[in-house]
Design a protein around this motif. Structure first.
Motif, PDB file in Angstrom:
ATOM      1  N   LEU A 185       0.837  -1.204   0.000  1.00 47.82           N
ATOM      2  CA  LEU A 185       0.000   0.000   0.000  1.00 47.82           C
ATOM      3  C   LEU A 185       0.874   1.256   0.000  1.00 47.82           C
ATOM      4  N   ILE A 186       1.931   1.231   0.784  1.00 49.41           N
ATOM      5  CA  ILE A 186       2.770   2.428   0.885  1.00 49.41           C
ATOM      6  C   ILE A 186       3.661   2.581  -0.340  1.00 49.41           C
ATOM      7  N   LYS A 187       4.376   1.510  -0.674  1.00 51.68           N
ATOM      8  CA  LYS A 187       5.406   1.640  -1.695  1.00 51.68           C
ATOM      9  C   LYS A 187       4.843   1.719  -3.103  1.00 51.68           C
ATOM     10  N   VAL A 188       3.832   0.918  -3.367  1.00 48.82           N
ATOM     11  CA  VAL A 188       3.344   0.864  -4.739  1.00 48.82           C
ATOM     12  C   VAL A 188       2.169   1.817  -4.956  1.00 48.82           C
ATOM     13  N   LEU A 189       1.237   1.808  -4.000  1.00 47.76           N
ATOM     14  CA  LEU A 189       0.054   2.647  -4.217  1.00 47.76           C
ATOM     15  C   LEU A 189       0.193   4.032  -3.598  1.00 47.76           C
ATOM     16  N   SER A 190       1.343   4.264  -2.917  1.00 43.69           N
ATOM     17  CA  SER A 190       1.612   5.572  -2.324  1.00 43.69           C
ATOM     18  C   SER A 190       0.511   6.039  -1.358  1.00 43.69           C
ATOM     19  N   ILE A 191      -0.012   5.094  -0.602  1.00 46.84           N
ATOM     20  CA  ILE A 191      -0.985   5.446   0.439  1.00 46.84           C
ATOM     21  C   ILE A 191      -0.208   5.864   1.688  1.00 46.84           C
ATOM     22  N   ASP A 192      -0.734   6.783   2.480  1.00 49.66           N
ATOM     23  CA  ASP A 192       0.075   7.167   3.631  1.00 49.66           C
ATOM     24  C   ASP A 192       0.006   6.141   4.756  1.00 49.66           C
ATOM     25  N   GLU A 193       1.015   6.185   5.623  1.00 50.20           N
ATOM     26  CA  GLU A 193       1.299   5.060   6.507  1.00 50.20           C
ATOM     27  C   GLU A 193       0.155   4.647   7.433  1.00 50.20           C
ATOM     28  N   SER A 194      -0.463   5.616   8.128  1.00 52.41           N
ATOM     29  CA  SER A 194      -1.458   5.216   9.128  1.00 52.41           C
ATOM     30  C   SER A 194      -2.678   4.591   8.455  1.00 52.41           C
ATOM     31  N   GLU A 195      -3.003   5.112   7.286  1.00 54.84           N
ATOM     32  CA  GLU A 195      -4.133   4.505   6.593  1.00 54.84           C
ATOM     33  C   GLU A 195      -3.761   3.105   6.103  1.00 54.84           C
ATOM     34  N   ALA A 196      -2.551   3.016   5.567  1.00 57.87           N
ATOM     35  CA  ALA A 196      -2.090   1.716   5.082  1.00 57.87           C
ATOM     36  C   ALA A 196      -2.169   0.676   6.185  1.00 57.87           C
ATOM     37  N   ASP A 197      -1.745   1.059   7.384  1.00 58.90           N
ATOM     38  CA  ASP A 197      -1.762   0.140   8.520  1.00 58.90           C
ATOM     39  C   ASP A 197      -3.165  -0.383   8.802  1.00 58.90           C
ATOM     40  N   SER A 198      -4.124   0.515   8.886  1.00 58.45           N
ATOM     41  CA  SER A 198      -5.459   0.053   9.269  1.00 58.45           C
ATOM     42  C   SER A 198      -6.124  -0.737   8.149  1.00 58.45           C
ATOM     43  N   VAL A 199      -5.819  -0.367   6.884  1.00 55.77           N
ATOM     44  CA  VAL A 199      -6.390  -1.144   5.784  1.00 55.77           C
ATOM     45  C   VAL A 199      -5.774  -2.537   5.739  1.00 55.77           C
ATOM     46  N   ALA A 200      -4.459  -2.586   5.951  1.00 53.88           N
ATOM     47  CA  ALA A 200      -3.769  -3.885   5.936  1.00 53.88           C
ATOM     48  C   ALA A 200      -4.371  -4.814   6.973  1.00 53.88           C
ATOM     49  N   CYS A 201      -4.746  -4.246   8.086  1.00 56.53           N
ATOM     50  CA  CYS A 201      -5.377  -5.005   9.160  1.00 56.53           C
ATOM     51  C   CYS A 201      -6.650  -5.703   8.686  1.00 56.53           C
ATOM     52  N   GLN A 202      -7.374  -5.035   7.832  1.00 60.16           N
ATOM     53  CA  GLN A 202      -8.602  -5.632   7.315  1.00 60.16           C
ATOM     54  C   GLN A 202      -8.284  -6.679   6.248  1.00 60.16           C
ATOM     55  N   MET A 203      -7.313  -6.310   5.391  1.00 62.25           N
ATOM     56  CA  MET A 203      -7.052  -7.181   4.243  1.00 62.25           C
ATOM     57  C   MET A 203      -6.363  -8.492   4.627  1.00 62.25           C
ATOM     58  N   GLU A 204      -5.540  -8.445   5.673  1.00 65.41           N
ATOM     59  CA  GLU A 204      -4.644  -9.566   5.967  1.00 65.41           C
ATOM     60  C   GLU A 204      -5.372 -10.894   6.177  1.00 65.41           C
ATOM     61  N   HIS A 205      -6.645 -10.794   6.619  1.00 64.55           N
ATOM     62  CA  HIS A 205      -7.360 -12.037   6.909  1.00 64.55           C
ATOM     63  C   HIS A 205      -7.901 -12.697   5.654  1.00 64.55           C
ATOM     64  N   ALA A 206      -8.070 -11.892   4.625  1.00 70.09           N
ATOM     65  CA  ALA A 206      -8.719 -12.419   3.434  1.00 70.09           C
ATOM     66  C   ALA A 206      -7.720 -12.987   2.426  1.00 70.09           C
TER      67      ALA A 206
END
Ligand code: GDP
Lengths: 701, 253
Positions: B88-109
């Motif tokens: 999310l951060i490196k490729v999609l250039s999303i900022d860190e705190s948002e990336a963290d919370s989104v990753a939290c959702q995505m990781e289970h799927a």
């Protein structure tokens, strides 16, 4: 009678399990032509024979141990294999288990050292392990005798249901397909039922199996299959198979072992941080070695004294049944031949028991591997293994226990080389020769340097011979250095005593009888043929005249003992040993030696220190020891310093005593190596001494 | 290893326990409740379920640790989280705190295979001369406004130039490998090549030094040889002349 083989990695506790299963009913033997020992016994309360295979890591035939183990399984076809496994080192141990399963003989997996696995925080789910691998699994704690009943029970069950199927499910489909093809072809040729295993060995390119298979077409097919597999996976077939085995084991391990996280450093690594420390490691090692040497020889010395005096007493006791001065042959045989011989065997026993006490403690505690780890660099330079250090060190005390100590070496080549050069470490029995000769011929400020020189020559020759043997007779046999450093544990008293007694018993049974035989032979050599009746009567008549004479008692005694000495000298000269000395005189003259030295050298073969007493007899000074001044003055009259040095040199290098040869024969399990040692060292001594003498003479010494 | 299906919330618990255990060595139910922002009673329920699956060592009132299996599952969850966040951060250039919370959702799927792909893709983007940092920046730019044709031409020639100069300075795509005899004690290495031959090569494999296995160099003997290593959980000593022929990648800890 059902036959069960016991297999496992070195140090997995096989000996302990073997003893636990058989009790005391066992016997040790060798396989013909190999140094590897095979123990056999009967499992308690059953009639199953138990055969202990050598400790091995794998079933590939790259060391003598492995070849013996594999051939035993292959040729003798046991009904069942009990695989002893160190549970605290499960992954590596299971590698051999897989190879045993590939073999096809039913396997019972014995998870020994359960306590260590638990201490490591591991919980092994044995039920799951048994299901996953398809084997009965039994847990034991060997040194506490726990679990052996269950093990026996499960052996019985497994024997009832035994069915031979070579298991190869841990390999990939492509490997199994190749095996299918080869197996089908092989089973047409070979009815032994081991076709799948043979197929696997053909894929692995096992040279022994390739020889066994006559059909060239099958071998061609195998080669093609290997090529295909190698191309498909882009790696060599051996690598491929080893990797697939370990992959499978990794999976088994993850499924069946749960471990608590442990953040503590294991105790072993704390100890190693000190014991193998860059600075402290070597001093600690030297202290340990000092202790081993002291224990073996300093503690052993009074015990040897007891043995000697006990036999001297026994000898006197028996001699007292004959009237004084009687020259009965039976008396001489009993006292000098047999009792002397048995004493000569037993006199080594304290040293051997003490040394093996020390070695068992070092090995069982885990320090032995550390000692080898520390010394390996140095020993490797000489062409030996780190573990050769202890035998070499003990060699300065006595070659007999030193050669027995080479057992700690795991591979044949290192073991044989060490065994062959150990006699060059100048042993304690040669010391009397040096202490007799050095003061007689050299000024006192040279005494110490002279002694050092002799010892150093021995060490240098040992290094050179070891290197030479490595590049000549033992060329090609490269075994990589891989040594496990097992976790430390407290040696158990029982285990230590068992090891110690095993070695002592072995020495008595196998080497002892040989030594006894040889000492009787040597007794005969120096006794027969005896002086003629007339000569003995002449001596007796002379004695009679002295006793009848008017001389004072003290003068009579002096004359009588001089006469005794003369008679002793004449009998030795007349005996086979004396004749042998004279016979070899032309050969030893180039070294500056005469027949008297030659005869003494024959005596020295019985035991090196006998050289001194024989020399005393042939110079008719009676019972001489290394401090005898009368003998020294006779020597000074007859020889010069160069000859004296040559005597020491020759005694150092030449044929070790017969006990050494007997033990070498026993430990190498072949007369070939014993004779090689005997002849090789004697020739080496001869050429070096001749060279030194001739060059010395040319240089005008 | 059999794949285990864990509910999303159990995976979250495992992740939290992992983060506590890494720092504290063992976790308390109270700490877990606090981090998860839930009631202590629901923590107990979850812990029981985890213990049933043999993932944590748990008994009431005791400290909580992860089992070996639990450790692996937790590491897997954490890795998924990190990879997604990275992407999310490196490729999609999303900022860190948002990336963290989104990753939290995505990781289970997301399955492990897809995560592996993600890792590879990030690596690829970072390394491929046609992509790289400046290319990502171009994406930023693209998201902002429409690019012009000559911008693209410039970009391509720039890329080629950069590639040529990089080649000259010897910056290749390979990872740097080390020979095992040169590794400092205390480091871990993943074996990549084995140039030994014959019996020695076989022996090394049989003792567990297969390609891909991880080896820790423990110490060098006082006289400078041999070397003690740990492989497959046991200690083995080997000579430097043999270790010289084995290469691997240094692992950071
Ligand atoms: N802690 C522990 N030590 C054991 C166990 N079984 C054997 N030992 C010890 O391990 C050492 C090596 O055992 P040994 O039987 O000589 O091993 P071998 O080399 O396989 O024959 C000895 O000191 C034994 O007392 C066990 O189950 N637990």
């Amino acid at each position: 009678m059902k036959m069960i083989a016991l297999a496992g990695n070195p140090n997995a506790g096989k000996t302990t399990v073997f003893n636990g299963l058989t009790g005391t009913r066992q016997h040790v033997g060798n396989y013909p032509g190999v140094t590897v020992e095979i123990k056999k016994g009967v499992i308690k309360k059953t009639d199953f024979a138990l055969v202990d295979l050598p400790g091995i890591y794998s079933l590939t035939p790259y060391s003598e141990e492995e070849r013996v183990a594999r051939n035993m399984l292959w040729k003798e076809n046991p009904d069942l294999i009990v695989n002893v496994v160190d549970s605290s080192n499960l992954e590596r141990n299971l590698y051999l288990t897989l190879q045993l399963m590939e073999f096809g003989i039913p396997v019972v997996l014995n998870l020994n050292m359960q306590d260590l696995a638990l201490a490591k925080g591991w919980k092994i789910d044995t039920k799951k392990l048994s299901q996953t691998m398809g084997l009965p699994v039994v847990e034991t704690v060997g040194h506490k005798n726990k679990g052996f009943d269950e093990l026996i029970k499960s052996v019985k069950v497994a024997l009832g249901a035994s069915q031979r199927v070579s298991q190869t499910a841990h390999f990939s489909d492509s490997v199994n397909r190749a095996l299918d093809i080869l197996e089908k072809k092989l089973s047409k040729e070979n009815a032994s039922g081991a076709s799948r295993w043979l197929a696997l060995k053909l894929l692995e390119g096992d040279p022994d199996i390739e020889q066994e298979i006559a059909n060239a077409e099958i071998k061609q097919t195998a080669r093609e299959l290997v090529n295909d597999l190698e191309r498909e996976h882009n790696k060599e077939i051996e690598t491929l198979l080893a990797e697939q085995r370990y992959k499978y084991i990794e999976g088994v391990f993850l499924q069946c072992v749960s471990s608590k996280l442990s953040f503590k450093k294991p105790l072993s690594s704390k100890i190693d941080a000190i014991v193998l420390n860059k600075y402290a490691g070597i001093p600690i090692f030297l202290i340990m070695m000092y202790l081993v040497f002291q224990l073996t020889f300093t503690v052993g010395e009074p015990m040897m004294g007891w043995v000697e005096s006990a036999f001297a007493w026994l000898g006197d006791l028996i001699a007292s049944f004959w009237p004084e001065g009687s020259e009965s042959l039976l008396k001489s045989l009993l006292v000098d031949g047999i009792i002397g011989g048995v004493g000569g065997v037993l006199v080594f026993l304290p040293n051997i028991l003490l040394l093996f006490l020390a070695i068992s403690i070092l090995e069982d505690s885990g320090y032995m591997a550390r000692a080898a780890f520390i010394m390996d660099r140095l020993m490797n330079k000489i062409g030996l293994h780190g573990k050769s250090f202890i035998p070499m060190l003990i060699g300065f005390g006595c070659s007999v226990p030193a050669i027995m100590a080479t057992r700690t070496l795991d591979n044949r080549r290192d073991r044989l080389v060490t065994m062959l050069v150990v006699p060059l470490m100048s042993c304690g029995a040669r010391l009397p020769i040096y202490t007799l000769i050095i003061p007689a011929f050299f000024p006192s400020k040279w005494h110490a340097p002279m002694l050092w020189l002799i010892y150093i020559i021995g060490i240098l020759l040992a290094i050179i011979s070891a290197k030479l043997m490595r590049v000549t007779i033992f060329k090609g046999e490269t075994v990589p250095f891989m040594m496990e450093l097992p976790p430390y544990h407290f040696p158990s008293l029982k285990g230590t005593l068992i090891h110690m007694w095993d070695r002592g018993k072995l020495y008595l049974q196998k080497a002892g009888t040989l030594i006894l035989g040889l000492s009787i032979l040597l007794w005969a050599l120096s006794t027969f043929p005896m002086l003629s009746k007339e000569r003995i009567e002449e001596y007796d008549a002379q004695r009679e005249t002295i006793v009848q004479s008017e001389l004072a008692d003290s003068l009579q005694a002096i004359q009588l003992s001089a006469l005794d000495n003369l008679q002793a000298e004449e009998s030795v000269e007349y005996s086979a040993a004396g004749r042998l000395g004279k016979f070899i005189e032309p050969v030893i003259v180039p070294m500056g030696f005469d027949w008297r030295i030659g005869t003494s050298l024959v005596g020295a073969f019985a035991a090196k220190e006998v050289f001194v007493s024989t020399l005393g007899v042939v110079y008719s000074v009676g019972d001489a020891d290394e401090e005898s001044e009368s003998l020294r003055s006779k020597l000074k009259k007859n020889y010069d310093p160069l000859i004296a040095f040559c005597i020491m040199l020759f005694s150092l290098i030449s044929a070790p005593c017969m006990a050494t040869i007997a033990v070498t024969k026993r430990e190498s399990n072949s007369w070939k190596w014993a004779m090689f040692q005997l002849i090789g060292l004697t020739l080496l001594a001869y050429f070096i001494t001749v060279a030194v003498y001739q060059i010395g003479r040319l240089a005008g010494l | 290893m059999s794949e285990m299906v864990l509910s999303k919330s159990l995976e979250d618990y495992l992740e939290v326990i992992y983060h506590i255990v890494v720092v504290e060595q063992a976790a308390k139910a109270k700490d877990i409740a606090q981090k998860m922002q839930v009631k202590a009673s629901s923590v107990t329920g979850a812990l029981r379920q985890l213990a049933e699956r043999d993932l944590v060592n748990y008994s009431p009132y005791d400290q909580i640790t992860l089992t070996r299996k639990g450790m692996e599952v937790a590491q897997d969850v954490v890795r998924r989280h990190e990879v997604l966040k990275d992407f999310l951060i490196k490729v999609l250039s999303i900022d860190e705190s948002e990336a963290d919370s989104v990753a939290c959702q995505m990781e289970h799927a997301v399955t492990t295979e897809i995560i592996d792909r993600f890792t590879k893709f990030i690596e690829f983007v970072e390394r491929c001369p046609r992509a790289g940092d400046s290319w990502i920046k171009g994406f930023d730019y693209y998201c902002g406004e429409k690019p012009q044709a000559d911008y693209c031409r410039k970009c391509i020639t720039q890329t080629v130039e950069n590639f040529e100069t990089n080649l000259k300075s010897g910056d290749e795509m390979n990872e740097s490998t080390v020979r095992l005899n040169q590794v400092k004690p205390g480091s871990r290495v993943k074996i990549t090549t084995n140039k030994l031959s014959g019996v020695t090569a076989r022996r090394f494999q049989e003792m567990g030094l297969t390609i891909g296995s991880i080896v820790k160099v423990e110490r060098v003997a006082p006289l400078g040889d041999p070397v003690e290593i740990i492989v497959k959980g046991y200690n083995l000593s080997l000579r430097k002349e043999d270790l010289d022929k084995i290469e691997g990648i240094l692992l950071e800890d």
